[in-house]
Design a protein around this motif. Structure first.
Motif, PDB file in Angstrom:
ATOM      1  N   GLN A  18       0.831  -1.205   0.000  1.00  0.00           N
ATOM      2  CA  GLN A  18       0.000   0.000   0.000  1.00  0.00           C
ATOM      3  C   GLN A  18       0.867   1.257   0.000  1.00  0.00           C
ATOM      4  O   GLN A  18       0.528   2.261  -0.640  1.00  0.00           O
ATOM      5  N   LYS A  19       1.980   1.211   0.709  1.00  0.00           N
ATOM      6  CA  LYS A  19       2.896   2.350   0.718  1.00  0.00           C
ATOM      7  C   LYS A  19       3.425   2.625  -0.696  1.00  0.00           C
ATOM      8  O   LYS A  19       3.544   3.782  -1.111  1.00  0.00           O
ATOM      9  N   ASP A  22       0.547   4.044  -2.811  1.00  0.00           N
ATOM     10  CA  ASP A  22       0.311   5.442  -2.443  1.00  0.00           C
ATOM     11  C   ASP A  22       1.432   6.341  -2.957  1.00  0.00           C
ATOM     12  O   ASP A  22       1.180   7.493  -3.341  1.00  0.00           O
ATOM     13  N   GLY A  25       0.918   7.804  -6.417  1.00  0.00           N
ATOM     14  CA  GLY A  25       0.085   8.994  -6.450  1.00  0.00           C
ATOM     15  C   GLY A  25       0.832  10.250  -6.059  1.00  0.00           C
ATOM     16  O   GLY A  25       0.667  11.310  -6.676  1.00  0.00           O
ATOM     17  N   TYR A  66      -2.293   1.370  -9.453  1.00  0.00           N
ATOM     18  CA  TYR A  66      -2.681   2.667  -8.882  1.00  0.00           C
ATOM     19  C   TYR A  66      -3.654   3.413  -9.796  1.00  0.00           C
ATOM     20  O   TYR A  66      -4.719   3.856  -9.361  1.00  0.00           O
ATOM     21  N   LYS A  70      -8.122   4.497  -9.593  1.00  0.00           N
ATOM     22  CA  LYS A  70      -8.611   5.873  -9.464  1.00  0.00           C
ATOM     23  C   LYS A  70      -9.703   6.125 -10.496  1.00  0.00           C
ATOM     24  O   LYS A  70      -9.473   6.032 -11.696  1.00  0.00           O
TER      25      LYS A  70
END
Length: 216
Positions: A18-19, A22, A25, A66, A70
């Protein structure tokens, strides 16, 4: 007493993944698509870049996860989706107007979407091709409804919508990157955005008018 949750290898992997997701982004917003290298992503996440390949196989796979997670274009439609659900092939002008006005407002506010659109028009990649295809699918429902209403009209609503969307993207990107006027309009000011919205309404009113005819 509440028992402390076990933090094992699986949890560590999920947190690390997840890091990294993220971090993609963050890089898009701060450096743009050109900064999406493994070193930048790993540094932003505070992890070893080897984990990118261990968990995702490649940088491209990580970026794809990612970007596809979105819903830029869904979010940009605002209430237009609800209008389409209720529509029966009539008054589709209101749907397109809502789509375009919502897109102007959303696109102006969302720096990340601005960087994604720049990426789309700057570099040919499978990721951006897939994103464009998803965007096109979102428009299918509107065009299906518009075709019913405009079946006896000479208006090319796809071309008109394309020019308006392209104009919105370009004027916003121009205003954001140069902080200057475009055709003497300042899109960075509310008055400027209001003028664009008024023009959208005027163009669609003309296109949907019974008297509309294409010139030679």
């Amino acid at each position: 007493m509440t028992r402390k949750k076990y933090q094992g290898a699986v949890n560590d992997k999920e947190r690390s993944m997840q890091k990294l997701i993220d971090a993609v982004g963050v890089i898009i917003k701060t450096k743009g698509y050109t900064g999406l290298g493994p070193t930048n992503i790993a540094k932003c996440a505070g992890l070893n870049k080897k984990l990118i390949y261990l968990y995702f196989g490649s940088v491209e796979n990580l970026i794809e996860i990612y970007v596809k997670g979105k819903d830029y274009w869904v979010a940009a439609t605002g209430n237009a989706g609800e209008l389409m659900e209720k529509n029966k092939g009539k008054n589709t002008k209101d749907i397109l107007e809502a789509l375009l006005v919502n897109q102007l407002d959303y696109f102006y506010q969302e720096e990340e979407m601005q960087k994604i659109v720049l990426w789309q028009i700057s570099e040919r990649t499978k990721i951006m091709y897939d994103v464009c295809e998803e965007r096109e699918r979102l428009g299918d429902k509107y065009f299906e409804l518009a075709d019913q209403e405009l079946k006896n009209s000479s208006v090319d609503i796809r071309a008109i919508a394309g020019l308006l969307v392209g104009g919105i993207y370009h004027m916003v990107l121009h205003a954001k990157s140069t902080d200057s006027l475009f055709c003497q309009i300042d899109v960075n000011q509310e008055d400027g955005k209001t003028r664009i919205k008024t023009a959208i309404k005027q163009i669609l009113n003309a296109a949907y008018s019974p008297d509309f005819e294409l010139g030679d």
